[in-house]
Write an enzyme that holds these catalytic residues in place. Structure first.
Site, PDB file in Angstrom:
ATOM      1  N   ASP A 344      36.631  40.869  27.810  1.00  0.00           N
ATOM      2  CA  ASP A 344      38.075  40.627  27.903  1.00  0.00           C
ATOM      3  C   ASP A 344      38.520  39.463  27.035  1.00  0.00           C
ATOM      4  O   ASP A 344      39.565  38.868  27.279  1.00  0.00           O
ATOM      5  CB  ASP A 344      38.467  40.340  29.359  1.00  0.00           C
ATOM      6  CG  ASP A 344      38.012  41.444  30.293  1.00  0.00           C
ATOM      7  OD1 ASP A 344      38.248  42.609  29.960  1.00  0.00           O
ATOM      8  OD2 ASP A 344      37.410  41.142  31.337  1.00  0.00           O
ATOM      9  N   GLY A 345      37.742  39.128  26.039  1.00  0.00           N
ATOM     10  CA  GLY A 345      38.078  38.013  25.163  1.00  0.00           C
ATOM     11  C   GLY A 345      36.812  37.325  24.698  1.00  0.00           C
ATOM     12  O   GLY A 345      35.715  37.620  25.183  1.00  0.00           O
ATOM     13  N   SER A 369      41.709  34.987  24.985  1.00  0.00           N
ATOM     14  CA  SER A 369      41.468  35.439  26.350  1.00  0.00           C
ATOM     15  C   SER A 369      42.546  36.453  26.686  1.00  0.00           C
ATOM     16  O   SER A 369      43.733  36.130  26.689  1.00  0.00           O
ATOM     17  CB  SER A 369      41.513  34.273  27.338  1.00  0.00           C
ATOM     18  OG  SER A 369      41.398  34.736  28.665  1.00  0.00           O
ATOM     19  N   ARG A 370      42.120  37.704  26.953  1.00  0.00           N
ATOM     20  CA  ARG A 370      43.092  38.775  27.177  1.00  0.00           C
ATOM     21  C   ARG A 370      43.567  38.849  28.625  1.00  0.00           C
ATOM     22  O   ARG A 370      44.456  39.623  28.932  1.00  0.00           O
ATOM     23  CB  ARG A 370      42.484  40.115  26.753  1.00  0.00           C
ATOM     24  CG  ARG A 370      42.017  40.146  25.313  1.00  0.00           C
ATOM     25  CD  ARG A 370      41.568  41.534  24.889  1.00  0.00           C
ATOM     26  NE  ARG A 370      41.022  41.489  23.546  1.00  0.00           N
ATOM     27  CZ  ARG A 370      39.733  41.419  23.267  1.00  0.00           C
ATOM     28  NH1 ARG A 370      38.859  41.393  24.250  1.00  0.00           N
ATOM     29  NH2 ARG A 370      39.290  41.384  22.027  1.00  0.00           N
ATOM     30  N   VAL A 371      42.940  38.082  29.511  1.00  0.00           N
ATOM     31  CA  VAL A 371      43.284  38.152  30.928  1.00  0.00           C
ATOM     32  C   VAL A 371      43.689  36.795  31.469  1.00  0.00           C
ATOM     33  O   VAL A 371      44.640  36.668  32.230  1.00  0.00           O
ATOM     34  CB  VAL A 371      42.094  38.701  31.757  1.00  0.00           C
ATOM     35  CG1 VAL A 371      42.418  38.683  33.242  1.00  0.00           C
ATOM     36  CG2 VAL A 371      41.742  40.109  31.322  1.00  0.00           C
TER      37      VAL A 371
END
Length: 533
Positions: A344-345, A369-371
């Site tokens: 997720d990143g 960071s996608r979350v």
């Protein structure tokens, strides 16, 4: 005793034995036994086990175990999990009827074990009442909850600009010796006050490096809530291959009990190489960079097990920090791109920043960071966006200053502000910064209170500001961790305390001496004219 009574006792005993004998039916338990055809590096080819299943454990002489990996019609390719020098062609092999599993439970906390559950710390055997298979299905999508709670690493640049949430999978990648393990160890050290259990999985590492990491965890008191799973560089490739799966099962036990868990895979580069070695030895067809075609699958089925469970399932979470080593900063290689697409990143560590002494050497431009932004504390979100923009502008403009270009006043201010951001994002190893201190530093940076502090005094100014956090009212500090936005009054209180803490680090203005203009007499003027001539 009278003979008649003694005779009755014997008759009763024999009658009972006879009844038990008649009621019991002997059963035959079939044992499926095969023979070794060939033994080579870390693998064995076996025949005579027609009923063996994929990933079933088979037993060799000398209590050596293996995992059935290639299940063909005429022979079975087995991955060996121990010392195999005493094995020879023709030796017997026996099925066990079970898949590979590992001991789990509270008794593992504070222990250093190998993937088979054998102790490596000299503290005696690991006693556990439960075992879990190392290969388990990941949680279904409908059993997963959104990632909403931050996992504080204690590292300013990560918590502010590349945040991680509980249940997230965040990749750490960079060239060798750039501080990847240090970030993971710092994150483990920071979990003491957050009730997060940790599992550190060292995959094919040098024994000295593992010993140093364990010594650090023990010295800082982090082993009380940590399990260390170790395979060294000289261990069989089979142990290296199963290590992350065994560590994940240990972590899943705590997650399913409703606990928050952090797992570190250090590193998956060695895991991929071990799997490639085993696959080539078992005659599996090679693909790109000689890796087998299912190399993506073995990592995806591992990392998909990290998640945040729903409240009705306990609400536990498993956060994964896989580590990957790049070569010559090539993040577009096969294994790094595979893991970037699974996670997720990523947090990218730059060797050029490392050489300049910017530690941790996190390249903010290549990290994402996608979350975590959604799980970040509200106070961080207020300042993180402006901070990242200012830092990116600084990095872009800094390149022009190397050519000696003349800068206007606004550009010079951006560069000076960026230099102070970079200086304050530096952080010594094994020294996590608590959330209140991080927030005060970020708010002071956002308000540009550090811009008037000389660069050579930034570190002292930071220490003074961190010490001043104790002066902030308790009700304001409580709002830091409560994920509540700060009011204008709260910001004024914090910035006023910050100004007082930084006041003595500003350069003092020197008094200007005003001199009267010299009145030249006519004679003195004529004398100066003669001297000039």
């Amino acid at each position: 005793m009278e003979p008649e009574r003694l005779k009755d006792v014997f008759n009763n005993a024999f009658n009972e034995i006879n009844q038990v004998r008649k009621s019991s039916t002997p059963t035959l338990t079939p044992r499926e036994v095969g023979t070794i055809l060939t033994v080579s590096t870390d693998i064995a080819n076996v025949s005579g086990l027609p009923g063996v299943g994929y990933e079933e454990i088979v037993k060799f002489p000398g209590d050596v175990f293996g995992i059935a990996f290639n299940v063909d019609e005429k022979e079975v390719g087995v991955i060996l999990l121990g010392e195999y020098s005493h094995l020879h062609a023709g030796d017997e092999v026996e099925r066990t009827g079970r898949v590979m599993d590992v001991s789990v439970g509270e008794s593992l906390l504070g222990r250093v074990i190998d993937p088979l559950g054998r102790p490596l710390d000299g503290k005696g055997p690991v006693i556990s009442g439960k075992r879990l298979p190392i290969e388990r299905s990941s949680a279904p999508i409908m059993d997963r909850a959104p990632v909403t709670v931050p996992l504080q690493t204690g590292i300013k640049v990560i918590d502010a600009l590349i945040p991680i949430g509980r249940g997230q999978r965040e990749l750490i990648l960079g060239d060798r010796q750039t501080g990847k393990t240090a970030i993971a160890i710092d994150t483990i050290l920071n979990q003491r006050d957050y009730n997060v259990l940790c599992v550190y999985c060292a995959i094919g590492q040098r024994a000295s490096a593992v010993a140093r990491a364990v010594a650090t965890l023990r010295e800082k008191g982090a082993m009380d809530y940590t399990v260390v799973v170790v395979t060294e560089g000289n261990d069989p490739s089979g142990l290296t291959y199963i290590a992350p799966y065994a560590a994940t099962s240990i972590a899943e036990y705590f997650m399913e009990a409703g606990r928050d868990v952090l797992i570190v895979y250090d590193d998956l580069t060695n895991h991929a190489r071990a799997y490639r070695e085993l696959s080539l030895l078992l005659r599996r067809p090679p693909g790109r960079e000689a890796y087998p075609g299912d190399i993506f699958y073995i990592h995806s089925r591992l990392l998909e097990r990290a998640t945040h469970l729903l409240g009705e399932l306990g609400g536990g979470s498993l956060t994964a920090l896989p580590i990957i080593e790049t070569e010559a900063q090539n993040i577009s290689a096969y294994i790094p791109t595979n893991l970037i697409s699974i996670t997720d990143g990523q947090i990218y560590l730059s060797p050029s920043l490392f050489e300049l002494g910017v530690l941790p050497a996190v390249d903010v431009g290549k990290s994402v960071s996608r979350v975590g932004g959604k799980a970040q504390l509200a106070v961080y979100r207020e300042v993180a966006g402006a901070l990242k923009l200012a830092y990116s502008q600084f990095e872009e403009l800094e390149a022009f200053t190397r050519f000696g270009a003349r800068l206007d006043e606004n550009t010079r201010k951006i560069i000076e502000h960026g230099r102070r951001i970079r200086a304050l994002l530096k952080q010594p190893e094994f020294s996590p910064v608590p959330v209140p201190e991080q927030i005060v530093i970020l708010l002071a940076l956002d308000a540009k209170l550090f811009d008037s502090v000389p660069l050579d005094r930034i570190i002292d100014a930071e220490h003074s500001l961190r010490a001043a956090v104790a002066d902030i009212p308790a009700e304001v500090r409580e709002r830091f961790n409560a994920d509540a936005e700060l009011s204008d009054r709260d910001r004024e209180i914090i910035l006023e305390i910050a100004r007082k803490a930084l006041e003595r680090f500003r350069p003092e203005s020197k008094p200007v001496t005003i001199t009267k203009p010299e009145v030249k007499t006519e004679a003195k003027s004529m004398q100066e004219t003669k001297e000039n001539v």
